[in-house]
Design a protein around this motif. Structure first.
Motif, PDB file in Angstrom:
ATOM      1  N   THR A   1       0.814  -1.219   0.000  1.00  0.00           N
ATOM      2  CA  THR A   1       0.000   0.000   0.000  1.00  0.00           C
ATOM      3  C   THR A   1       0.847   1.268   0.000  1.00  0.00           C
ATOM      4  OG1 THR A   1      -0.190   0.094   2.420  1.00  0.00           O
ATOM      5  CG2 THR A   1      -1.876  -1.175   1.230  1.00  0.00           C
ATOM      6  N   ILE A   2       2.128   1.139   0.280  1.00  0.00           N
ATOM      7  CA  ILE A   2       3.009   2.321   0.287  1.00  0.00           C
ATOM      8  C   ILE A   2       4.111   2.203  -0.766  1.00  0.00           C
ATOM      9  CG2 ILE A   2       2.546   3.043   2.652  1.00  0.00           C
ATOM     10  CD1 ILE A   2       5.070   1.546   3.523  1.00  0.00           C
ATOM     11  N   ASP A   3       3.854   1.424  -1.812  1.00  0.00           N
ATOM     12  CA  ASP A   3       4.844   1.253  -2.887  1.00  0.00           C
ATOM     13  C   ASP A   3       5.216   2.571  -3.552  1.00  0.00           C
ATOM     14  OD1 ASP A   3       5.208  -1.426  -2.513  1.00  0.00           O
ATOM     15  OD2 ASP A   3       4.097  -2.066  -4.302  1.00  0.00           O
ATOM     16  N   HIS A   4       4.368   3.567  -3.496  1.00  0.00           N
ATOM     17  CA  HIS A   4       4.697   4.869  -4.093  1.00  0.00           C
ATOM     18  C   HIS A   4       5.764   5.605  -3.273  1.00  0.00           C
ATOM     19  CE1 HIS A   4       1.591   5.635  -1.099  1.00  0.00           C
ATOM     20  NE2 HIS A   4       2.010   6.888  -1.031  1.00  0.00           N
ATOM     21  N   VAL A   5       5.976   5.173  -2.011  1.00  0.00           N
ATOM     22  CA  VAL A   5       6.993   5.789  -1.154  1.00  0.00           C
ATOM     23  C   VAL A   5       8.242   4.922  -1.094  1.00  0.00           C
ATOM     24  CG1 VAL A   5       7.517   6.618   1.175  1.00  0.00           C
ATOM     25  CG2 VAL A   5       5.212   6.912   0.235  1.00  0.00           C
ATOM     26  N   VAL A   6       8.055   3.614  -0.863  1.00  0.00           N
ATOM     27  CA  VAL A   6       9.172   2.668  -0.781  1.00  0.00           C
ATOM     28  C   VAL A   6       8.683   1.313  -1.291  1.00  0.00           C
ATOM     29  CG1 VAL A   6       8.694   2.076   1.645  1.00  0.00           C
ATOM     30  CG2 VAL A   6      10.981   1.701   0.714  1.00  0.00           C
ATOM     31  N   SER A   7       9.515   0.643  -2.076  1.00  0.00           N
ATOM     32  CA  SER A   7       9.133  -0.667  -2.609  1.00  0.00           C
ATOM     33  C   SER A   7      10.375  -1.479  -2.952  1.00  0.00           C
ATOM     34  CB  SER A   7       8.257  -0.513  -3.858  1.00  0.00           C
ATOM     35  OG  SER A   7       9.013   0.025  -4.917  1.00  0.00           O
ATOM     36  N   TRP A   8      10.155  -2.759  -3.191  1.00  0.00           N
ATOM     37  CA  TRP A   8      11.237  -3.636  -3.622  1.00  0.00           C
ATOM     38  C   TRP A   8      11.638  -3.264  -5.037  1.00  0.00           C
ATOM     39  CZ3 TRP A   8      13.455  -6.114   0.096  1.00  0.00           C
ATOM     40  CH2 TRP A   8      12.718  -6.562   1.194  1.00  0.00           C
ATOM     41  N   ASN A   9      12.902  -3.501  -5.387  1.00  0.00           N
ATOM     42  CA  ASN A   9      13.316  -3.278  -6.771  1.00  0.00           C
ATOM     43  C   ASN A   9      12.743  -4.394  -7.636  1.00  0.00           C
ATOM     44  OD1 ASN A   9      14.983  -5.469  -6.192  1.00  0.00           O
ATOM     45  ND2 ASN A   9      16.795  -4.564  -7.119  1.00  0.00           N
ATOM     46  N   ARG A  10      12.970  -4.322  -8.937  1.00  0.00           N
ATOM     47  CA  ARG A  10      12.412  -5.326  -9.854  1.00  0.00           C
ATOM     48  C   ARG A  10      12.807  -6.750  -9.490  1.00  0.00           C
ATOM     49  NH1 ARG A  10      12.837  -3.133 -15.928  1.00  0.00           N
ATOM     50  NH2 ARG A  10      11.877  -1.229 -15.218  1.00  0.00           N
ATOM     51  N   GLY A  11      14.045  -6.958  -9.118  1.00  0.00           N
ATOM     52  CA  GLY A  11      14.523  -8.297  -8.799  1.00  0.00           C
ATOM     53  C   GLY A  11      14.192  -8.733  -7.380  1.00  0.00           C
ATOM     54  N   GLY A  12      13.709  -7.820  -6.554  1.00  0.00           N
ATOM     55  CA  GLY A  12      13.360  -8.155  -5.172  1.00  0.00           C
ATOM     56  C   GLY A  12      14.567  -8.324  -4.265  1.00  0.00           C
ATOM     57  N   GLN A  13      15.739  -7.897  -4.730  1.00  0.00           N
ATOM     58  CA  GLN A  13      16.969  -8.057  -3.954  1.00  0.00           C
ATOM     59  C   GLN A  13      17.291  -6.841  -3.091  1.00  0.00           C
ATOM     60  OE1 GLN A  13      18.941 -10.889  -3.945  1.00  0.00           O
ATOM     61  NE2 GLN A  13      17.249 -11.792  -5.075  1.00  0.00           N
ATOM     62  N   SER A  14      16.668  -5.718  -3.405  1.00  0.00           N
ATOM     63  CA  SER A  14      16.896  -4.494  -2.643  1.00  0.00           C
ATOM     64  C   SER A  14      15.623  -3.668  -2.701  1.00  0.00           C
ATOM     65  CB  SER A  14      18.086  -3.713  -3.214  1.00  0.00           C
ATOM     66  OG  SER A  14      17.834  -3.337  -4.546  1.00  0.00           O
ATOM     67  N   PHE A  15      15.646  -2.513  -2.047  1.00  0.00           N
ATOM     68  CA  PHE A  15      14.465  -1.667  -2.103  1.00  0.00           C
ATOM     69  C   PHE A  15      14.855  -0.246  -2.490  1.00  0.00           C
ATOM     70  CE2 PHE A  15      15.808  -1.551   2.338  1.00  0.00           C
ATOM     71  CZ  PHE A  15      15.743  -0.198   2.666  1.00  0.00           C
ATOM     72  N   VAL A  16      13.849   0.496  -2.957  1.00  0.00           N
ATOM     73  CA  VAL A  16      14.045   1.858  -3.420  1.00  0.00           C
ATOM     74  C   VAL A  16      13.119   2.773  -2.623  1.00  0.00           C
ATOM     75  CG1 VAL A  16      13.875   3.411  -5.414  1.00  0.00           C
ATOM     76  CG2 VAL A  16      14.533   1.018  -5.747  1.00  0.00           C
ATOM     77  N   VAL A  17      13.667   3.873  -2.133  1.00  0.00           N
ATOM     78  CA  VAL A  17      12.858   4.907  -1.488  1.00  0.00           C
ATOM     79  C   VAL A  17      12.527   5.918  -2.578  1.00  0.00           C
ATOM     80  CG1 VAL A  17      12.776   6.693   0.289  1.00  0.00           C
ATOM     81  CG2 VAL A  17      13.966   4.538   0.749  1.00  0.00           C
TER      82      VAL A  17
END
Length: 108
Positions: free
Chosen positions: A53-69
């Motif tokens: 529900t907060i992917d617009h603020v922080v989410s996993w990267n495409r590969g799911g190995q890291s996250f992006v703020v």
């Protein structure tokens, strides 16, 4: 004063000195009582990033190995104080780096 060693005989209610009865069961710790899980910082960070529900603020990267703020301001003002005792983005990054270097080791 000299230390003296005394032999101690353990006696249990209902036991006899004849040795006919088996000794009482030794108490055992509850299973999983001393298991060590991930530190709270990592658990909270995972819960925060994994909340779709907060992917617009922080989410996993495409590969799911890291996250992006994606929105550092919203991340600091809204999310950090909900999961942690502060809302300082640089403190969060510093703590995250501490865990990274602890797990991965310092570069050669």
């Amino acid at each position: 004063m000299m230390n003296q060693l005394y032999s101690v005989k353990e006696e249990f209610p209902g036991s006899s000195s004849g040795g006919d009865e088996p000794p009482p069961l030794t108490p055992q710790p509850m299973e999983g009582l001393h298991d060590i899980g991930p530190p709270p910082f990592l658990t909270k960070t995972y819960e925060m990033v994994d909340d779709s529900t907060i992917d617009h603020v922080v989410s996993w990267n495409r590969g799911g190995q890291s996250f992006v703020v994606w929105d550092p301001r919203a991340f600091s003002t809204t999310l950090l104080s909900r999961f942690f005792k502060h809302n300082n983005f640089s403190i969060f990054v510093r703590q995250l780096n501490t865990y990274y270097w602890t797990i991965c080791g310092f570069p050669n």
